[in-house]
Enzyme design. Structure first.
Site, PDB file in Angstrom:
ATOM      1  N   THR A  26      46.110  46.930  41.977  1.00  0.00           N
ATOM      2  CA  THR A  26      46.393  47.691  43.194  1.00  0.00           C
ATOM      3  C   THR A  26      47.778  47.412  43.759  1.00  0.00           C
ATOM      4  O   THR A  26      48.438  48.315  44.277  1.00  0.00           O
ATOM      5  CB  THR A  26      45.329  47.331  44.255  1.00  0.00           C
ATOM      6  OG1 THR A  26      44.060  47.724  43.750  1.00  0.00           O
ATOM      7  CG2 THR A  26      45.569  48.038  45.565  1.00  0.00           C
ATOM      8  N   ASP A 102      40.496  42.136  40.543  1.00  0.00           N
ATOM      9  CA  ASP A 102      39.110  42.063  40.064  1.00  0.00           C
ATOM     10  C   ASP A 102      38.875  40.962  39.029  1.00  0.00           C
ATOM     11  O   ASP A 102      37.827  40.317  39.047  1.00  0.00           O
ATOM     12  CB  ASP A 102      38.682  43.427  39.500  1.00  0.00           C
ATOM     13  CG  ASP A 102      38.484  44.452  40.607  1.00  0.00           C
ATOM     14  OD1 ASP A 102      38.341  44.042  41.774  1.00  0.00           O
ATOM     15  OD2 ASP A 102      38.474  45.664  40.305  1.00  0.00           O
TER      16      ASP A 102
END
Ligand code: ASP
Length: 352
Positions: A26, A102
Site C-alpha cells: 500500500t 500483510d
C-alpha cells in the site's frame, strides 16, 4: 510477472547513504488512470515526499520490476530481497525495504535467518494508507525508517539487525506480528519490548539490540518450501490432519496449538503426529496466543504431541517458526539437526 530488482538512481547528497528497495504494498500505491490503486514510480518518490531532500544522507532507490501485494509473496521473493541487500547494501549506512504490511512479518523473519554478517540496519516498513494519500501514515514511517537506518550512535549503527518500523516503534523483525488491519499502530512484538521508541527523540531499549556482526552481509542458505501449517481448532478431525501430513514431500509442519502448547487428547491426534515424526517430518508447535511460551507437556492433553517428538517453539512467533523451519530444512537433512536448529536462538527470535 517479473520480480527482478533494478536500481533506479540516486536522490540527495553524495556519500554513504541508505539503500531503499521498494517491493510493493500500500505504501507505494497511487490512484492509477483507471481509478484503482497502482504502484507509484519511485523515481517520483521525492516529488511526493519532498522531505527526503532534507535528509542529510542520500538514497539509492531500487525497485522490483513489478511491485506486488505482499499477499502474493513467498520464498522466491524473500531470496531475491536478500540477494538485493547482499549486492547493494555494502557501502551504505543502512537499508530500508518498503513492503506490504500483510506478510511483512514473514519477510522480516525470513531475512533475519537468511542473512549473516549483518553489520548495518535493515528496516522494513510500509503503511496502512498510500504515501500519496492526504492522511497517510506512510510519510512518517518512511522518513523515520530512513533516519533509523542511517543514524549513528557511538560511531556505529543504532540497530544493526533486521527490524520492522511502524507507527512509532522499531521492532525486532523476527518478533513482529501484524496486529491490526486498520490502526496506524499495525505491528507489535508481544514477547519482546520495542528496540527503539521514536518520540521527539529516539529512545533505544538499552542492551536489547543485537551487536553488529562481522560483515559484509551475505546470504547463508536457501529455503525449503516443503512445509505446511495447521491452526488447531475445536472440531479439527483426523481427515484434515491426515490430508496435510499426506502432502507429497512434506518435511516440516507447524502447528498453531492452544495456550502453552496444548491440543486435543484424542488418540488419533497423537498417532498422526507420531506418524509424521516417524516419516521424518519435523513438527513444530507454536501458540495461537499473542504472547507467551510453548512449554512442551505442561498439560496432559497436549503432552502427547511432545511425547511423539514435536518440537516446542518456545516464545517464537508463528511467522518466525515457519520461516526458520524453512531455513533449517534447507541447511540440514537429519531431523535431529533440524530439531537442534529450531531449539537454538539464531537471530534473537527465541528466548533460551
Ligand atoms: N495488501 C497490502 C500488502 O500487504 C496491504 C498493505 O500494504 O498494507 O501488500
Amino acid at each position: 510477472m517479473s520480480r527482478e530488482v533494478s536500481v533506479l538512481g540516486r536522490v540527495g547528497p553524495e556519500g554513504p547513504g541508505v539503500f531503499v528497495l521498494y517491493t510493493g504494498g500500500t505504501i507505494g500505491m497511487v490512484v492509477g488512470p483507471q481509478g484503482g490503486l497502482v504502484p507509484l514510480d519511485l523515481r517520483e518518490l521525492a516529488a511526493h515526499v519532498p522531505v527526503v531532500y532534507e535528509l542529510p544522507v542520500g538514497l539509492t532507490v531500487a525497485t522490483v520490476a513489478e511491485p506486488v501485494d505482499s499477499a502474493t509473496m513467498g520464498a522466491g521473493d524473500w531470496l531475491r530481497i536478500a540477494d538485493a541487500i547482499v549486492e547493494h547494501a555494502p557501502g551504505h549506512l543502512g537499508v530500508v525495504v518498503l513492503h506490504g504490511t500483510d506478510t511483512m512479518a514473514y519477510t522480516a523473519s525470513a531475512l533475519s535467518f537468511l542473512l549473516e554478517g549483518i553489520d548495518l540496519p535493515v528496516v522494513l516498513t510500509g503503511s496502512q494508507r498510500p504515501i500519496t494519500a492526504l492522511r497517510s501514515d506512510g510519510r512518517e514511517n518512511l522518513v523515520t525508517s530512513l533516519e533509523l537506518a542511517s543514524a549513528r550512535m557511538n560511531g556505529g549503527p543504532v540497530v544493526p539487525e533486521v527490524t520492522v518500523f511502524f507507527d512509532h516503534l522499531l521492532l525486532r523483525g523476527n518478533r513482529t506480528v501484524k496486529v491490526s488491519a486498520d490502526s496506524y499502530q499495525g505491528f507489535a512484538s508481544p514477547n519482546l519490548p520495542p528496540l527503539v521508541t521514536a518520540g521527539v527523540t529516539f529512545s533505544p531499549s538499552l542492551g536489547l539490540a543485537r551487536p553488529a556482526q562481522v560483515g559484509p552481509v551475505r546470504r547463508a542458505s536457501g529455503l525449503c518450501s516443503d512445509v505446511a501449517a495447521i491452526h488447531l481448532y475445536p472440531g479439527l478431525d483426523r481427515y484434515v490432519l491426515d490430508a496435510v501430513i499426506a502432502r507429497p514431500g512434506l518435511r516440516g509442519l507447524v502447528l498453531q496449538a492452544y495456550g502453552a502448547g496444548n491440543g486435543p487428547s484424542d488418540p488419533w491426534f497423537a498417532e498422526a503426529i507420531a506418524r509424521a515424526v516417524e516419516s521424518e517430518v519435523t513438527v513444530v508447535v507454536t501458540t495461537q496466543c499473542r504472547a507467551g511460551w510453548v512449554r512442551g507437556g505442561l498439560y496432559a492433553a497436549g503432552a502427547a504431541m511432545f511425547d511423539a517428538g514435536a518440537v516446542p517453539a518456545g516464545d517464537m512467533t508463528f511467522e518466525a517458526a515457519l520461516t526458520k523451519l524453512m531455513v533449517a530444512l534447507d541447511r540440514h537433512d537429519h531431523p535431529d539437526e533440524v530439531r537442534r536448529f529450531m531449539l537454538s536462538d539464531l537471530a534473537g527470535e527465541l528466548t533460551v
